[in-house]
Write an enzyme that holds these catalytic residues in place. Structure first.
Site, mmCIF file in Angstrom:
data_model
loop_
_atom_site.group_PDB
_atom_site.id
_atom_site.type_symbol
_atom_site.label_atom_id
_atom_site.label_comp_id
_atom_site.label_asym_id
_atom_site.label_seq_id
_atom_site.Cartn_x
_atom_site.Cartn_y
_atom_site.Cartn_z
ATOM 1 N N SER A 123 0.847 -1.195 0.000
ATOM 2 C CA SER A 123 0.000 0.000 0.000
ATOM 3 C C SER A 123 0.877 1.237 0.000
ATOM 4 C CB SER A 123 -0.892 0.016 1.240
ATOM 5 O OG SER A 123 -1.559 1.266 1.378
ATOM 6 N N TYR A 182 -2.037 0.446 10.194
ATOM 7 C CA TYR A 182 -2.135 -0.147 8.858
ATOM 8 C C TYR A 182 -0.873 0.091 8.028
ATOM 9 C CZ TYR A 182 -3.786 -0.818 4.045
ATOM 10 O OH TYR A 182 -3.917 -1.210 2.738
#
Length: 254
Positions: free
Chosen positions: A148, A161
């Protein structure tokens, strides 16, 4: 002029996709099926997995589906064992399963950290490990980890995250070095903010802030990520390993 057309880029490949019931995983399964792959998909959500599998089969895809929690080594092993029983080889793994918790560092708890890393870290590792063991025996294969942009750039509310997704980025580099001499390529895709059910769980304010950080001024679509994954998985990327492809509307270019 020849009337022949080129074969689909994944024609005859056996592809495993985790977290395939929704979002990027499902879009990838659809893309792979159109490109000629035979699929083995898993998800922890049994109802959503059944629906996704039925949709893929209706479109003409060859699909085996398995309920699997990637945090659990025994379940991951079963997923791989059953895939080998069905197809006798694995050409592609897309390690996509993940969670996206929203929390600042002040809000984050140790339990949230452990739970997120269990899926986005340990789950990626386990899937990559079992795939590597099979692919090295074959002397060929392609692994694509889902990282990501949060692994590389600070974002509001992504204090857990982002670090968890950096595990995928690290696995890509280290797996690639270990497996390159054995005929196995390992790459990653780093999506920007993508319009998926997982992102829908973020607050409106969180989505607005994150989307505003993308120069294109919008979220990406799951199929846009699937296109990049299909390229890296295919023989068209035969000299690419250890790469991390950002598909992010220009986010990391800033």
């Amino acid at each position: 002029m020849s009337n022949t057309t080129s074969a689909p880029r994944l024609d005859g490949k056996i592809a495993m996709i985790t977290g395939a019931a929704k979002g990027i995983g499902f879009a990838t399964a659809q893309k792979f099926a159109r490109e000629g792959a035979k699929l083995s998909i898993c998800d922890y959500d049994e109802a959503a997995l059944k629906e996704a599998s039925e949709m893929l089969k209706t479109s003409g895809a060859t699909v085996e589906s398995f309920v699997c929690d990637v945090r659990e080594e025994a379940e991951v092993k079963t997923f791989f064992d059953e895939t080998m029983k069905a197809y006798d080889r694995i050409d592609v793994l897309v390690a996509n399963a993940g969670v996206i918790p929203e929390a600042t560092i002040e809000q984050a708890s140790s339990d949230l950290w452990d739970d997120t890393f269990a899926v986005d870290g340990k789950g990626m590792f386990l899937c990559g490990k079992f795939a590597a063991e099979i692919m090295t025996k074959q002397g060929s294969g392609s692994i694509v980890f889902l990282s990501s942009i949060s692994a590389y750039g600070g974002q509001v509310g992504q204090a857990v995250y982002g670090p968890a997704k950096y595990v995928a980025a690290g696995l890509t580099k280290h797996f690639a070095i270990d497996l390159a001499p054995k005929g196995v390529r390992v790459n990653a895709v780093s999506p920007g903010t993508i319009d998926t059910p997982a992102v829908d769980k973020l607050s409106d304010d969180g989505i607005k802030k994150v989307v505003g950080m993308h120069p294109m001024g919008r979220m990406g679509r799951p199929e846009e990520i699937a296109n990049g994954i299909a390229f890296l998985a295919s023989d068209e990327a035969s000299f690419i390993t250890g790469a991390d492809l950002p598909i992010d509307g220009g986010y990391l270019a800033q």
